[in-house]
Motif scaffolding. Structure first.
Motif, PDB file in Angstrom:
ATOM      1  N   UNK A  33       0.899  -1.308  -0.006  1.00 10.33           N
ATOM      2  CA  UNK A  33       0.036   0.036  -0.137  1.00 10.33           C
ATOM      3  C   UNK A  33       1.090   1.202   0.183  1.00 10.33           C
ATOM      4  N   UNK A  34       0.412   2.266  -0.782  1.00  7.53           N
ATOM      5  CA  UNK A  34       1.174   3.578  -0.859  1.00  7.53           C
ATOM      6  C   UNK A  34       0.629   4.746  -0.091  1.00  7.53           C
ATOM      7  N   UNK A  35       1.501   5.614   0.061  1.00  6.29           N
ATOM      8  CA  UNK A  35       1.174   6.988   0.741  1.00  6.29           C
ATOM      9  C   UNK A  35       1.490   8.122   0.084  1.00  6.29           C
ATOM     10  N   UNK A  36       0.827   9.184  -0.326  1.00  3.54           N
ATOM     11  CA  UNK A  36       1.248  10.561  -0.603  1.00  3.54           C
ATOM     12  C   UNK A  36       0.170  11.356  -0.074  1.00  3.54           C
ATOM     13  N   UNK A  37       0.692  12.990   0.097  1.00  2.00           N
ATOM     14  CA  UNK A  37      -0.221  13.769   0.509  1.00  2.00           C
ATOM     15  C   UNK A  37      -1.626  13.797   0.114  1.00  2.00           C
ATOM     16  N   UNK A  38      -1.305  13.764  -1.222  1.00  2.23           N
ATOM     17  CA  UNK A  38      -2.713  13.982  -1.851  1.00  2.23           C
ATOM     18  C   UNK A  38      -3.846  12.919  -1.811  1.00  2.23           C
ATOM     19  N   UNK A  39      -3.448  11.771  -1.922  1.00  3.45           N
ATOM     20  CA  UNK A  39      -4.312  10.508  -1.737  1.00  3.45           C
ATOM     21  C   UNK A  39      -4.347   9.877  -0.413  1.00  3.45           C
ATOM     22  N   UNK A  40      -3.220  10.184   0.433  1.00  2.00           N
ATOM     23  CA  UNK A  40      -3.394   9.247   1.666  1.00  2.00           C
ATOM     24  C   UNK A  40      -2.779   7.965   1.527  1.00  2.00           C
ATOM     25  N   UNK A  41      -3.194   6.985   2.308  1.00  2.00           N
ATOM     26  CA  UNK A  41      -2.920   5.792   2.113  1.00  2.00           C
ATOM     27  C   UNK A  41      -3.794   5.164   0.940  1.00  2.00           C
ATOM     28  N   UNK A  42      -3.275   4.689  -0.240  1.00  2.00           N
ATOM     29  CA  UNK A  42      -4.059   4.190  -1.069  1.00  2.00           C
ATOM     30  C   UNK A  42      -3.340   3.054  -1.935  1.00  2.00           C
ATOM     31  N   UNK A  43      -4.154   2.485  -2.836  1.00  2.00           N
ATOM     32  CA  UNK A  43      -3.667   1.263  -3.702  1.00  2.00           C
ATOM     33  C   UNK A  43      -3.370   0.149  -3.007  1.00  2.00           C
ATOM     34  N   UNK A  44      -4.231  -0.257  -1.944  1.00  2.00           N
ATOM     35  CA  UNK A  44      -3.949  -1.550  -1.321  1.00  2.00           C
ATOM     36  C   UNK A  44      -4.114  -2.855  -2.132  1.00  2.00           C
ATOM     37  N   UNK A  45      -3.078  -3.601  -2.066  1.00  2.00           N
ATOM     38  CA  UNK A  45      -3.247  -4.748  -3.013  1.00  2.00           C
ATOM     39  C   UNK A  45      -2.341  -6.095  -2.327  1.00  2.00           C
ATOM     40  N   UNK A  46      -2.867  -6.933  -2.769  1.00  2.00           N
ATOM     41  CA  UNK A  46      -1.931  -8.156  -2.419  1.00  2.00           C
ATOM     42  C   UNK A  46      -1.435  -8.989  -3.793  1.00  2.00           C
ATOM     43  N   UNK A  47      -0.126  -9.045  -3.942  1.00  2.00           N
ATOM     44  CA  UNK A  47       0.326  -9.265  -4.968  1.00  2.00           C
ATOM     45  C   UNK A  47       1.594 -10.411  -5.050  1.00  2.00           C
ATOM     46  N   UNK A  48       2.048 -11.024  -6.079  1.00  2.00           N
ATOM     47  CA  UNK A  48       3.155 -11.864  -5.970  1.00  2.00           C
ATOM     48  C   UNK A  48       4.233 -11.157  -5.218  1.00  2.00           C
ATOM     49  N   UNK A  49       5.050 -11.840  -4.387  1.00  2.00           N
ATOM     50  CA  UNK A  49       6.219 -11.468  -3.614  1.00  2.00           C
ATOM     51  C   UNK A  49       7.427 -10.846  -4.612  1.00  2.00           C
ATOM     52  N   UNK A  50       7.739  -9.714  -4.586  1.00  2.00           N
ATOM     53  CA  UNK A  50       8.798  -9.361  -5.528  1.00  2.00           C
ATOM     54  C   UNK A  50       9.760  -8.126  -4.962  1.00  2.00           C
ATOM     55  N   UNK A  51      10.984  -8.061  -5.746  1.00  4.67           N
ATOM     56  CA  UNK A  51      11.730  -6.956  -5.235  1.00  4.67           C
ATOM     57  C   UNK A  51      11.339  -5.744  -5.579  1.00  4.67           C
ATOM     58  N   UNK A  52      11.605  -4.714  -4.535  1.00  3.66           N
ATOM     59  CA  UNK A  52      11.329  -3.305  -4.933  1.00  3.66           C
ATOM     60  C   UNK A  52      12.550  -2.534  -5.674  1.00  3.66           C
ATOM     61  N   UNK A  53      11.849  -1.628  -6.474  1.00  2.00           N
ATOM     62  CA  UNK A  53      12.802  -1.063  -7.528  1.00  2.00           C
ATOM     63  C   UNK A  53      12.831   0.475  -6.885  1.00  2.00           C
TER      64      UNK A  53
END
Length: 353
Positions: A33-53
């Protein structure tokens, strides 16, 4: 907030329970899940385990603005999946968030999201008593900026790992070393928060302890280096003159959830229980006169860990007869029996899926 689910094409296989260690094997999926000041916490998702870029300028890499939690999912003999006091973990995560200027997460949603992730990964939960699925919720700063301020953006993720015993010794007494040369935290700092820097600060002393044959470091306060605080991965308890004693929370000690559980049970059982300052001099004297009869640690990873030896300088304190103390056994059995559904949850600690 809706939670999207993307599943792996080919599901992995959980190792045999007997082959599980701690923190090296991970499940097929994770929560993000991601956060920015405009949207707050958003884009909640369960997805395959992966590395972050991430950018090499990502603030968490440079300024350590990151927090995490640790809890477990257990499978009962009936095949039910249950969590032990998860609300307390998310409450503590938000306490850490406030301490490190990170936006708080809705605790009810965090628990709902965790349950959804566990439903997806239920086949990864071990079934043998003593094993469990370790859960690591984490938040880290994601702004690509080389400047000292709180980040504006963040990532929250939950990682799952099937685990066996935390210590190679199992439930046998461990040996711990009191550091005279290093301190971990001071009051007014971030010692009471579950943040990465606290653990980084413990590494040098921990490595030195291991070189001497000790499992972990028992920290003294960072000001006077006189009062006992906690062990690297657990809170500490002593039995002195039939009194259960643990250092009082003072701003530099992590408020452990298992610690709280031990205190709650001890009081329910009619024991004399104290949260207070305890100096190394008091501990050494109690060992010398025989009134120190037991010591054990408490934490999510090991639950209860008996302590059989404490070293401070040239003074080596042997506690008990080399076997787990009766109270360590009693607390361990009481808590784990509730966790694995083998005893009635009289404290309302269990959250079922």
């Amino acid at each position: 907030m809706d939670i999207s689910i993307t599943r792996v094409e080919k599901q992995g296989k959980r190792p045999e329970d007997s082959a599980l260690g701690f923190g090296t094997i991970f499940t097929d999926h994770m929560f993000n899940m991601d956060y920015n000041p405009e949207k707050g916490w958003h884009n909640a998702r369960i997805e395959p385990l992966h590395n972050f870029s991430i950018s090499p300028a990502t603030m968490t890499l440079h300024y350590g603005q990151t927090i995490f939690e640790g809890l477990k999912a257990y499978k009962t003999a009936k095949g039910e999946i249950q969590l032990f006091r998860p609300q307390e973990n998310f409450k503590r995560l938000n306490s850490s968030a406030r301490g490190l200027c990170i936006p708080e997460i809705d605790e009810a949603f965090a628990l709902e999201a965790l349950k959804e992730l566990l439903k997806v990964e239920k086949e990864w939960i071990p079934e043998t008593p003593g094993t469990s699925l370790y859960i690591r919720p984490t938040v880290f700063a994601t702004d690509p900026f080389l400047g000292v301020r709180a980040s504006h953006t963040y990532r929250y993720f939950v990682l799952l790992s099937p685990v066996g015993a935390y210590y190679a010794e199992g439930f046998n007494p461990v040996k711990i070393l009191i550091s005279k040369d290093h301190v971990r935290a001071v009051r007014g700092g971030v010692g009471e928060y579950k943040t990465a820097g606290n653990y980084a600060a413990s590494l040098l002393a921990s490595e030195k302890a291991k070189e001497e044959g000790y499992a972990q470091v028992l920290w003294l306060d960072g000001v006077e280096q006189k009062y006992i605080e906690e062990v690297g991965a657990m809170n500490i308890f002593f039995v002195i003159n039939d009194e259960l004693v643990t250092p009082m929370l003072n701003g530099s000690i992590l408020p452990g959830i298992t610690r709280n559980s031990v205190l709650q049970l001890g009081r329910k059982w009619g024991m004399k229980v104290s949260e207070r300052k305890i100096s190394i001099d008091e501990l050494a004297q109690a060992h010398k006169d025989g009134s120190l009869t037991e010591a054990f640690g408490s934490g999510t990873a090991a639950v209860i860990s008996p302590v059989g030896e404490i070293k401070y300088g040239d003074n080596i304190m042997h506690i008990g007869d080399g076997t787990p103390g009766k109270l360590a056994v009693k607390f361990n059995e009481a808590i784990t029996n509730i966790q694995y559904g083998m005893a009635e949850d009289t404290e309302n600690w269990i959250e079922k899926l």
